[in-house]
Design a protein around this motif. Structure first.
Motif, PDB file in Angstrom:
ATOM      1  N   VAL A  77      39.381  29.458  33.491  1.00  0.00           N
ATOM      2  CA  VAL A  77      39.896  29.882  32.186  1.00  0.00           C
ATOM      3  C   VAL A  77      40.065  31.392  32.238  1.00  0.00           C
ATOM      4  CG1 VAL A  77      39.402  30.055  29.715  1.00  0.00           C
ATOM      5  CG2 VAL A  77      38.803  27.974  30.955  1.00  0.00           C
ATOM      6  N   ILE A  78      41.212  31.885  31.788  1.00  0.00           N
ATOM      7  CA  ILE A  78      41.472  33.324  31.834  1.00  0.00           C
ATOM      8  C   ILE A  78      41.555  33.904  30.430  1.00  0.00           C
ATOM      9  CG2 ILE A  78      42.585  33.282  34.091  1.00  0.00           C
ATOM     10  CD1 ILE A  78      45.289  33.327  32.672  1.00  0.00           C
ATOM     11  N   ARG A  79      41.173  35.179  30.340  1.00  0.00           N
ATOM     12  CA  ARG A  79      41.135  35.899  29.073  1.00  0.00           C
ATOM     13  C   ARG A  79      41.806  37.261  29.247  1.00  0.00           C
ATOM     14  NH1 ARG A  79      36.671  32.734  29.728  1.00  0.00           N
ATOM     15  NH2 ARG A  79      36.273  31.265  28.018  1.00  0.00           N
ATOM     16  N   PRO A  80      42.006  38.036  28.171  1.00  0.00           N
ATOM     17  CA  PRO A  80      42.728  39.309  28.287  1.00  0.00           C
ATOM     18  C   PRO A  80      42.224  40.193  29.427  1.00  0.00           C
ATOM     19  CG  PRO A  80      42.422  38.793  25.985  1.00  0.00           C
ATOM     20  CD  PRO A  80      41.663  37.735  26.756  1.00  0.00           C
ATOM     21  N   GLY A  81      43.179  40.660  30.229  1.00  0.00           N
ATOM     22  CA  GLY A  81      42.863  41.488  31.388  1.00  0.00           C
ATOM     23  C   GLY A  81      42.820  40.703  32.682  1.00  0.00           C
ATOM     24  N   ASP A  82      42.685  39.365  32.579  1.00  0.00           N
ATOM     25  CA  ASP A  82      42.631  38.522  33.778  1.00  0.00           C
ATOM     26  C   ASP A  82      44.033  38.301  34.346  1.00  0.00           C
ATOM     27  OD1 ASP A  82      39.903  38.288  33.574  1.00  0.00           O
ATOM     28  OD2 ASP A  82      39.953  36.352  32.545  1.00  0.00           O
ATOM     29  N   LEU A  83      44.069  38.023  35.653  1.00  0.00           N
ATOM     30  CA  LEU A  83      45.334  37.809  36.349  1.00  0.00           C
ATOM     31  C   LEU A  83      45.520  36.344  36.722  1.00  0.00           C
ATOM     32  CD1 LEU A  83      44.392  40.865  37.121  1.00  0.00           C
ATOM     33  CD2 LEU A  83      46.113  40.651  38.891  1.00  0.00           C
ATOM     34  N   PHE A  84      46.759  35.978  36.998  1.00  0.00           N
ATOM     35  CA  PHE A  84      47.059  34.680  37.598  1.00  0.00           C
ATOM     36  C   PHE A  84      48.325  34.829  38.437  1.00  0.00           C
ATOM     37  CE2 PHE A  84      49.121  34.724  33.445  1.00  0.00           C
ATOM     38  CZ  PHE A  84      50.395  34.238  33.690  1.00  0.00           C
ATOM     39  N   GLY A  85      48.432  33.985  39.449  1.00  0.00           N
ATOM     40  CA  GLY A  85      49.601  34.034  40.322  1.00  0.00           C
ATOM     41  C   GLY A  85      49.483  35.020  41.464  1.00  0.00           C
ATOM     42  N   GLU A  86      48.307  35.640  41.628  1.00  0.00           N
ATOM     43  CA  GLU A  86      48.167  36.646  42.687  1.00  0.00           C
ATOM     44  C   GLU A  86      48.143  36.033  44.082  1.00  0.00           C
ATOM     45  OE1 GLU A  86      43.879  36.108  41.099  1.00  0.00           O
ATOM     46  OE2 GLU A  86      45.950  35.778  40.469  1.00  0.00           O
ATOM     47  N   MET A  87      47.694  34.765  44.186  1.00  0.00           N
ATOM     48  CA  MET A  87      47.600  34.132  45.498  1.00  0.00           C
ATOM     49  C   MET A  87      48.972  33.816  46.097  1.00  0.00           C
ATOM     50  SD  MET A  87      44.395  33.967  46.283  1.00  0.00           S
ATOM     51  CE  MET A  87      44.186  32.706  47.535  1.00  0.00           C
ATOM     52  N   ILE A  88      49.975  33.654  45.248  1.00  0.00           N
ATOM     53  CA  ILE A  88      51.313  33.288  45.719  1.00  0.00           C
ATOM     54  C   ILE A  88      52.255  34.495  45.748  1.00  0.00           C
ATOM     55  CG2 ILE A  88      52.315  32.731  43.457  1.00  0.00           C
ATOM     56  CD1 ILE A  88      52.693  30.577  46.607  1.00  0.00           C
ATOM     57  N   ALA A  89      51.798  35.624  45.206  1.00  0.00           N
ATOM     58  CA  ALA A  89      52.675  36.785  45.008  1.00  0.00           C
ATOM     59  C   ALA A  89      53.377  37.240  46.283  1.00  0.00           C
ATOM     60  CB  ALA A  89      51.877  37.940  44.403  1.00  0.00           C
ATOM     61  N   LYS A 132      44.968  48.491  47.179  1.00  0.00           N
ATOM     62  CA  LYS A 132      43.561  48.242  47.502  1.00  0.00           C
ATOM     63  C   LYS A 132      42.976  47.213  46.537  1.00  0.00           C
ATOM     64  CE  LYS A 132      39.040  50.517  47.736  1.00  0.00           C
ATOM     65  NZ  LYS A 132      38.307  51.806  47.560  1.00  0.00           N
ATOM     66  N   ASN A 133      43.293  47.365  45.253  1.00  0.00           N
ATOM     67  CA  ASN A 133      42.797  46.423  44.247  1.00  0.00           C
ATOM     68  C   ASN A 133      43.315  45.010  44.504  1.00  0.00           C
ATOM     69  OD1 ASN A 133      41.497  48.545  42.983  1.00  0.00           O
ATOM     70  ND2 ASN A 133      43.064  48.816  41.414  1.00  0.00           N
ATOM     71  N   MET A 134      44.577  44.902  44.931  1.00  0.00           N
ATOM     72  CA  MET A 134      45.148  43.589  45.226  1.00  0.00           C
ATOM     73  C   MET A 134      44.398  42.909  46.369  1.00  0.00           C
ATOM     74  SD  MET A 134      47.514  42.270  43.356  1.00  0.00           S
ATOM     75  CE  MET A 134      47.908  40.992  44.544  1.00  0.00           C
ATOM     76  N   LEU A 135      44.049  43.675  47.404  1.00  0.00           N
ATOM     77  CA  LEU A 135      43.317  43.112  48.540  1.00  0.00           C
ATOM     78  C   LEU A 135      41.938  42.618  48.105  1.00  0.00           C
ATOM     79  CD1 LEU A 135      44.261  45.709  51.310  1.00  0.00           C
ATOM     80  CD2 LEU A 135      45.070  43.350  51.104  1.00  0.00           C
ATOM     81  N   VAL A 136      41.279  43.390  47.247  1.00  0.00           N
ATOM     82  CA  VAL A 136      39.967  42.980  46.733  1.00  0.00           C
ATOM     83  C   VAL A 136      40.100  41.695  45.917  1.00  0.00           C
ATOM     84  CG1 VAL A 136      38.097  43.604  45.154  1.00  0.00           C
ATOM     85  CG2 VAL A 136      39.003  45.309  46.736  1.00  0.00           C
ATOM     86  N   LEU A 137      41.128  41.633  45.078  1.00  0.00           N
ATOM     87  CA  LEU A 137      41.343  40.452  44.239  1.00  0.00           C
ATOM     88  C   LEU A 137      41.604  39.202  45.073  1.00  0.00           C
ATOM     89  CD1 LEU A 137      43.572  42.049  41.463  1.00  0.00           C
ATOM     90  CD2 LEU A 137      41.338  40.992  41.106  1.00  0.00           C
ATOM     91  N   LEU A 138      42.424  39.340  46.100  1.00  0.00           N
ATOM     92  CA  LEU A 138      42.746  38.192  46.944  1.00  0.00           C
ATOM     93  C   LEU A 138      41.515  37.702  47.701  1.00  0.00           C
ATOM     94  CD1 LEU A 138      46.240  39.298  48.314  1.00  0.00           C
ATOM     95  CD2 LEU A 138      45.767  37.525  46.610  1.00  0.00           C
ATOM     96  N   SER A 139      40.689  38.640  48.164  1.00  0.00           N
ATOM     97  CA  SER A 139      39.456  38.258  48.863  1.00  0.00           C
ATOM     98  C   SER A 139      38.503  37.539  47.916  1.00  0.00           C
ATOM     99  CB  SER A 139      38.772  39.500  49.447  1.00  0.00           C
ATOM    100  OG  SER A 139      39.574  40.102  50.429  1.00  0.00           O
ATOM    101  N   THR A 140      38.386  38.061  46.698  1.00  0.00           N
ATOM    102  CA  THR A 140      37.507  37.451  45.699  1.00  0.00           C
ATOM    103  C   THR A 140      37.982  36.053  45.336  1.00  0.00           C
ATOM    104  OG1 THR A 140      36.988  39.636  44.787  1.00  0.00           O
ATOM    105  CG2 THR A 140      36.517  37.725  43.393  1.00  0.00           C
TER     106      THR A 140
END
Length: 230
Positions: A77-89, A132-140
């Protein structure tokens, strides 16, 4: 850009350590689109063309994986500030791998992925931090998906619930906390029926292990909860 939107964006993990002034400049290059979706509508539909990296600006939405037979599993479940679609970007596959469903009226910002890795015409320092933030997000996210697979491998209902509650206990560092998922969402996340989940939670309450009211949970007997996870 509206001040309230900027406030949400600077709190989003993709813009971590990027100042509001840097963000304003970056948004000129990123050229995002903002769309509004009504409650109980689809923000994105699994299998349809990918429309960009999404950032939820307002409301609440769930990310759902649907099978060909029509069954579905709530991934998160996502809330304000959360991302989606980063794995396919940055994948050559340009179709949504899961659906995003608006649980309330939602406002969403879409960022074109090619702009994220493209050159910044303003030569702003925020772009290095953004990547850098994108790499951290994808790893997480990869670690989270691994956790989801681990839950699917757990057979016992009591074991699944106990492990999940212990994880929430570790995150919150206290015996009383609010679950991030509602009852039906938790059932989907654990891949169990809501009826069976409610029945087992009731048994755990009767045994004095936990107390609960809606999404609020209190652990009364941590030792017994840990035994249930074994």
């Amino acid at each position: 850009m509206d001040a309230n939107i900027v406030k949400i964006l600077v709190s989003s993990p993709i813009f971590h350590d990027i100042s509001p002034s840097q963000l304003d400049i970056m948004l000129e290059c990123l050229k995002p689109k903002i769309n509004t979706f009504s409650k109980n509508s689809y923000i994105a539909v699994q299998g349809e063309p990918y429309t960009g990296l999404g950032i939820l600006l307002s409301g609440e939405a769930s990310i759902i994986k649907e099978s060909a037979s029509g069954s579905r599993v709530i991934m998160t479940v996502i809330r304000p500030g959360d991302l989606f679609g980063e794995m396919i970007a940055f994948s050559p596959r340009k179709h949504w791998p899961a659906s995003v469903f608006a649980q309330s009226t939602c406002s969403v910002m879409f960022l074109p992925p090619e702009k994220i890795i493209g050159e910044c015409t303003h030569v702003c320092g925020g772009y290095k931090q953004l990547i850098k933030n994108m790499l951290v997000l994808l790893s997480t996210k990869a670690l989270m998906l691994n956790q989801r697979v681990e839950y699917l491998a757990i057979k016992g209902m009591r074991e699944k619930i106990s492990i999940y509650l212990l994880e929430q206990y570790k995150i919150n560092q206290k015996h009383t906390f609010i679950l991030p998922l509602k009852r039906n969402e938790l059932a989907d996340f654990l891949s169990v029926s809501r009826t069976a989940l409610s029945r087992e939670l009731g048994r755990m309450r009767d045994e004095g292990i936990i107390e609960f009211y809606r999404t609020s949970v209190k652990i009364n007997n941590l030792a017994m909860l840990r035994r249930g996870a074994e």
